[in-house]
Design a protein around this motif. Structure first.
Motif, PDB file in Angstrom:
ATOM      1  N   UNK A 339      19.266  46.079  17.971  1.00 34.44           N
ATOM      2  CA  UNK A 339      20.675  46.143  17.596  1.00 34.44           C
ATOM      3  C   UNK A 339      21.351  47.246  18.383  1.00 34.44           C
ATOM      4  N   UNK A 340      21.882  48.221  17.667  1.00 32.59           N
ATOM      5  CA  UNK A 340      22.511  49.366  18.335  1.00 32.59           C
ATOM      6  C   UNK A 340      21.558  50.547  18.455  1.00 32.59           C
ATOM      7  N   UNK A 341      20.371  50.450  17.870  1.00 35.69           N
ATOM      8  CA  UNK A 341      19.399  51.534  17.931  1.00 35.69           C
ATOM      9  C   UNK A 341      18.594  51.446  19.219  1.00 35.69           C
ATOM     10  N   UNK A 342      18.409  52.571  19.873  1.00 35.53           N
ATOM     11  CA  UNK A 342      17.709  52.606  21.145  1.00 35.53           C
ATOM     12  C   UNK A 342      16.413  53.396  21.002  1.00 35.53           C
ATOM     13  N   UNK A 343      15.395  52.924  21.700  1.00 38.49           N
ATOM     14  CA  UNK A 343      14.139  53.652  21.774  1.00 38.49           C
ATOM     15  C   UNK A 343      13.563  53.440  23.170  1.00 38.49           C
ATOM     16  N   UNK A 344      12.357  53.983  23.400  1.00 35.91           N
ATOM     17  CA  UNK A 344      11.698  53.855  24.693  1.00 35.91           C
ATOM     18  C   UNK A 344      10.312  53.274  24.485  1.00 35.91           C
ATOM     19  N   UNK A 345       9.877  52.424  25.416  1.00 35.04           N
ATOM     20  CA  UNK A 345       8.566  51.792  25.292  1.00 35.04           C
ATOM     21  C   UNK A 345       7.606  52.186  26.404  1.00 35.04           C
ATOM     22  N   UNK A 346       8.088  52.943  27.406  1.00 32.94           N
ATOM     23  CA  UNK A 346       7.226  53.320  28.520  1.00 32.94           C
ATOM     24  C   UNK A 346       7.768  54.600  29.140  1.00 32.94           C
ATOM     25  N   UNK A 347       6.893  55.510  29.607  1.00 31.93           N
ATOM     26  CA  UNK A 347       7.367  56.804  30.116  1.00 31.93           C
ATOM     27  C   UNK A 347       7.979  56.769  31.514  1.00 31.93           C
ATOM     28  N   UNK A 348       7.735  55.715  32.278  1.00 33.87           N
ATOM     29  CA  UNK A 348       8.288  55.645  33.632  1.00 33.87           C
ATOM     30  C   UNK A 348       9.751  55.202  33.572  1.00 33.87           C
ATOM     31  N   UNK A 349      10.583  55.633  34.530  1.00 34.54           N
ATOM     32  CA  UNK A 349      12.011  55.283  34.516  1.00 34.54           C
ATOM     33  C   UNK A 349      12.264  53.859  35.026  1.00 34.54           C
ATOM     34  N   UNK A 350      11.756  52.874  34.293  1.00 34.55           N
ATOM     35  CA  UNK A 350      11.933  51.485  34.708  1.00 34.55           C
ATOM     36  C   UNK A 350      13.322  50.947  34.361  1.00 34.55           C
ATOM     37  N   UNK A 351      13.866  51.327  33.235  1.00 28.90           N
ATOM     38  CA  UNK A 351      15.183  50.861  32.797  1.00 28.90           C
ATOM     39  C   UNK A 351      15.836  51.959  31.963  1.00 28.90           C
TER      40      UNK A 351
END
Length: 495
Positions: A339-351
């Motif tokens: 939704x509007x909540x953001x998180x990260x799934x990988x430490x590399x700057x892919x997106x």
């Protein structure tokens, strides 16, 4: 020695709070949080210096007393050892059969030949030949004096190690600094160049070893599950006469491969991201800034932080405080949205993406109080002097437009490296004393003190040869050696 052992136990006991409680030198923020959470108990521990264990008065007192005790132990032992080393082996006991190790035989070899052959077999032993009144001749032999040498070496090395560590604490220092990996520089010019600095007791930060480091790029590789595989930092450095020129030397700074420069060691301590924002003000002027954000999840490198801007062409302090901008929130190197909540799934700057809140007003920088680099001053928000104007998720190149026409664009995600500079003038001495300590310990444990006596007595049937042995320390292993030696000595021959 008993006092030294008690003090060693107290030193180990005193070091426990340093391992179990947060220490102010390592993380002052955690210490403040711990005190707040534990109320009067946390304040009592602070008064007792439990958050500064290794520089506390009571820990230093144990340290000094241990030093004095070691000196008191070693001084008489050293003189006693010097006295014993000049003494001859003790005379041969009258009754060798009462010793733990004994053997005898009768040979047809003259007494003098037996003694001469025994002397050749006992080469390497400290021995003395004596004559007795009944015509018998004896040999007193000892071996293993190096055991006490190793024991003394161990304790003197321990004493030297304590002195060397204390010397390092007096004249050493360490500091941490975050440098953005885009060609930014760091110069060891003073304590204000660091984000945090821990000086030795005799260091004031004014005479540090001069050198400069330029961080050109940082590269991290990760496994499929996000676990870090390697960190490589391309740096350039200069020191000495090169500081007055543009001569730089390259170095690939890696974990556990520090850069040795100007008497200091530079370690790669960590890394993170510094999102870059560009603010375009209503008058058309732009400001671009990137500052490190704090990784809150080392697995995915989800980071939090704050980037602040002052309005351009504003000299009036009152007006300046009304229009300062704070961009605060989360940064995700590989973003995922629920939704509007953001998180990260990988430490590399892919997106990369950011979830930011934009505040305008007084940041409280001139309040006279210290502020956390990664957060805004919540008291300014509570007072209504810092007001939230926007909240949005941004990907690369996206921007927010405020009510007054100010535009804020998320440009890119830069990486920063955490560097630790350590100066320890005693590290070479610590290494030498540590090696000597191990050598002395191995010698004192592996070498055994033992004695051997030989009595050669003439008789009507030939020559009676008696051998007796005694271990001065542990008897383990001496039985086999005595059996082997006595088997040759009892023959009366040197073959």
């Amino acid at each position: 020695m008993r006092t030294a052992l008690i003090l060693l136990a107290l030193l180990a006991l005193g070091a426990l709070p340093g391992a179990l409680l947060p220490q102010r030198q390592l993380n002052a923020g955690k210490v403040s949080d711990y005190i707040t959470q534990h109320g009067w108990w946390g304040q009592l521990l602070d008064k007792l210096q439990f958050y500064d264990v290794y520089s506390s008065v009571w820990f230093s007192a144990i340290y000094v007393l241990l030093f004095i005790s070691l000196v008191g132990c070693l001084t008489p032992r050293m003189f006693e050892y010097a006295k014993q080393s000049r003494q001859q082996p003790v005379i041969t006991p009258r009754n060798l059969a009462r010793l733990p190790h004994h053997a005898s035989s009768t040979v047809d070899v003259p007494v003098d030949d037996v003694v001469e052959a025994a002397g050749k077999r006992l080469r390497g032993w400290r021995m003395v030949v004596r004559d007795e009144e009944d015509g018998a001749r004896t040999i007193s032999a000892e071996r293993g004096y190096l055991r006490e040498t190793g024991n003394l070496l161990f304790h003197f090395a321990l004493l030297g190690l304590i002195v060397a560590i204390a010397f390092g604490k007096l004249f050493g220092y360490s500091g941490q600094v975050a440098v953005i990996a885009d060609g930014s520089q760091f110069c060891n010019s003073g304590l204000f160049a660091y984000d945090s600095f821990t000086p030795g007791l005799k260091v004031d930060g004014t005479e540090l070893d001069p050198f400069c480091i330029k961080v050109n790029s940082f590269k991290a590789t990760y496994l499929a599950d996000g676990q870090a595989n390697s960190f490589d930092t391309d740096v350039q450095y200069q020191s000495g006469d090169a500081l007055s020129s543009d001569q730089w030397q390259h170095y690939n700074l890696q974990s556990n491969h520090p850069l040795r420069i100007a008497g200091d060691s530079v370690y790669l301590l960590g890394h993170g991201y510094a999102p870059q924002f560009t603010v375009t003000f209503p008058n058309g002027q732009t400001r671009t800034k990137a500052i490190q954000w704090n990784p809150s999840d080392l697995t995915t490198m989800l980071s939090s932080g704050t980037t602040t801007f002052d309005p351009p062409d504003t000299t009036d302090e009152t007006e300046l405080r009304k229009h300062q901008i704070a961009i605060t929130g989360l940064f995700a190197p590989t973003a995922v949205f629920d939704g509007t909540l953001m998180s990260s799934i990988f430490p590399a700057p892919n997106d990369p993406a950011v979830a930011v809140q934009v505040y305008v007003g007084d940041l409280g920088n001139n309040s006279g109080y210290a502020h956390n680099l990664f957060t805004i001053d919540q008291s300014m928000v509570d007072q209504g002097r810092l007001v939230q104007k926007a909240m949005r998720n941004l990907k690369l190149g996206q921007e927010i437009t405020l009510d007054d026409g100010t535009r804020i664009r998320f440009d890119k995600a830069l990486e920063f490296t955490g560097l630790q500079v350590t100066h320890d003038p005693s590290e070479g001495y610590v290494l030498v004393f540590a090696i000597l300590l191990l050598v002395g310990l191995m010698g004192s444990l592996s070498i055994k003190r033992r004695r051997l006596w030989l009595r050669v007595t003439p008789s009507g049937d030939g020559t009676v040869v008696e051998v007796g042995g005694l271990a001065r320390t542990d008897q383990a292993g001496y039985g086999e050696e005595f059996t082997r030696l006595s088997a040759g000595l009892l023959t009366g021959k040197d073959t």
